[in-house]
Design a protein around this motif. Structure first.
Motif, short mmCIF file in Angstrom:
data_model
loop_
_atom_site.label_atom_id
_atom_site.label_comp_id
_atom_site.label_asym_id
_atom_site.label_seq_id
_atom_site.Cartn_x
_atom_site.Cartn_y
_atom_site.Cartn_z
N ASP A 10 75.22 34.68 -19.54
CA ASP A 10 75.22 34.11 -20.88
C ASP A 10 74.24 32.94 -20.98
N CYS B 99 75.17 46.74 -20.73
CA CYS B 99 75.96 46.82 -19.50
C CYS B 99 77.08 47.86 -19.62
N GLU C 285 65.91 38.21 -24.07
CA GLU C 285 65.73 39.21 -23.03
C GLU C 285 64.96 40.40 -23.61
N SER D 139 66.74 42.08 -14.69
CA SER D 139 66.02 42.26 -15.96
C SER D 139 65.08 43.46 -15.95
N TRP E 275 70.97 40.97 -16.45
CA TRP E 275 70.07 40.62 -17.54
C TRP E 275 70.52 39.28 -18.10
N TYR F 228 75.60 40.47 -17.24
CA TYR F 228 74.57 39.60 -17.80
C TYR F 228 75.02 38.15 -17.67
N ASN G 204 70.91 37.20 -22.00
CA ASN G 204 71.21 37.61 -23.39
C ASN G 204 70.51 36.71 -24.40
N ASP G 205 69.49 35.98 -23.94
CA ASP G 205 68.71 35.11 -24.82
C ASP G 205 67.23 35.45 -24.65
N GLN H 118 69.34 46.48 -27.13
CA GLN H 118 70.76 46.29 -27.34
C GLN H 118 71.16 44.85 -27.03
N THR H 119 72.37 44.52 -27.39
CA THR H 119 72.92 43.29 -26.84
C THR H 119 73.13 43.52 -25.34
N ALA H 120 73.10 42.46 -24.57
CA ALA H 120 73.29 42.59 -23.13
C ALA H 120 74.65 43.21 -22.82
N ASP H 121 75.65 42.85 -23.61
CA ASP H 121 76.99 43.40 -23.40
C ASP H 121 77.01 44.90 -23.62
#
Length: 297
Positions: free
Chosen positions: A270, A252, A242, A151, A237, A268, A239-240, A246-249
């Motif tokens: 989920d 990455c 965080e 993170s 990271w 990341y 994805n909630d 950006q989105t974690a996806d």
């Protein structure tokens, strides 16, 4: 697993303490954990990671760096009196003294394969210290066998996003306080994600060039400091909730195109938040898999 309390000094004489989770067998391998803001070395996440790496015959060393909790006192070897530290007051560049002190403790106790792990601000500290060790201490750098970054946060940008329209006025306020020699006063409530001194607010928000290397929103940035890490590198990271824009996806995918490490494991988890609450087991299993993949001995 055997648990042992550890007392050691940073390289500038600050007394630090921590915990060593030892395996049942003799080992020369140790994972050193560097915590983030407003926290310390005792946490469920670290215990679960310790359990998993112990299964690989790797000891787990977690310690309170000088930035532990919100406020604490430290005393350097050449100082006449104590000074304020903790998240609100620490000087982040002094993480080098803490991390190098922990590494020296490990080496003194016959560990010759060292894995560094940071979380949040601890990841920033890990990258900063690694790069300084790379320049100044080749003997030590050769003992670092992998780096784990959990993170990692773009703190300067996160501060701007957190304050939004209030950011310019808070910077002006802090600079005026500095002119009045009131750097050790606390910033107004809700100026930062934690209570923070004027000194540290300016350090993160303005005077941050030497630590501003998580520029996830800058497509032209080359991530030099992270790319200097040539040992196996693990980055995760959630994805909630965080602390990323950006989105974690997307993050990455972006970093996979920027970081040139040939032994990069990036992704990341989920459903995980910034602290990996209730996802500690998954994180620990992924770290164990990473270490098992690249640990050849």
């Amino acid at each position: 697993m055997n648990l042992k309390t550890i007392f050691f000094n940073a390289t500038d004489g600050v007394e630090l303490k921590g915990l060593m989770y030892k395996t049942q067998r003799s080992t020369q391998k140790v994972l050193i954990s560097i915590h983030g803001m407003a926290t310390n070395c005792i946490k469920k996440r670290d215990e679960k990671i310790a359990e998993k790496v112990n299964e690989l015959n790797i000891d787990f060393f977690t310690f309170n760096n000088r930035g532990h909790d919100l406020v604490n006192y430290i005393k350097k070897s050449n100082a006449e009196r104590e000074e304020l530290a903790g998240t609100a007051y620490e000087e982040i560049s002094e993480c080098y003294e803490d991390i190098l002190g922990a590494i020296y403790y490990a080496i003194k106790n016959d560990y010759n394969e060292i894995y560094l792990m940071g979380h949040s601000l601890g990841s920033t500290k890990t990258i900063y210290a690694y790069n300084k060790i790379l320049k100044e201490n080749k003997d030590v750098i050769e003992k670092i066998k992998s780096v784990i970054l959990l993170s990692l946060v773009d703190i300067p940008l996160a501060t701007k996003i957190y304050l939004q329209d209030k950011f310019p006025s808070m910077v002006t306020y802090a600079k005026n306080m500095k002119k009045e020699n009131m750097e050790y006063n606390l910033m107004p409530e809700n100026s930062f994600i934690h209570p923070i001194s004027v000194k540290n607010f300016l350090r993160y928000a303005v005077y941050n060039e030497d630590i501003d290397f998580a520029r996830f929103s800058d497509s032209s940035y080359n991530f030099e400091q992270i790319n200097n890490i040539q040992v196996p590198l693990f980055m995760r990271w959630g994805n909630d909730k965080e602390l990323i824009l950006q989105t974690a996806d997307d993050l990455c995918k972006f970093l996979n195109s920027k970081i040139k490490n040939s032994k990069l494991d990036i992704g990341y988890i989920d459903g995980a938040n910034h602290n990996y609450s209730k996802k500690e087991e998954i994180l620990a299993d992924e770290i164990k898999t990473f270490l098992l993949k690249f640990d050849k001995n």
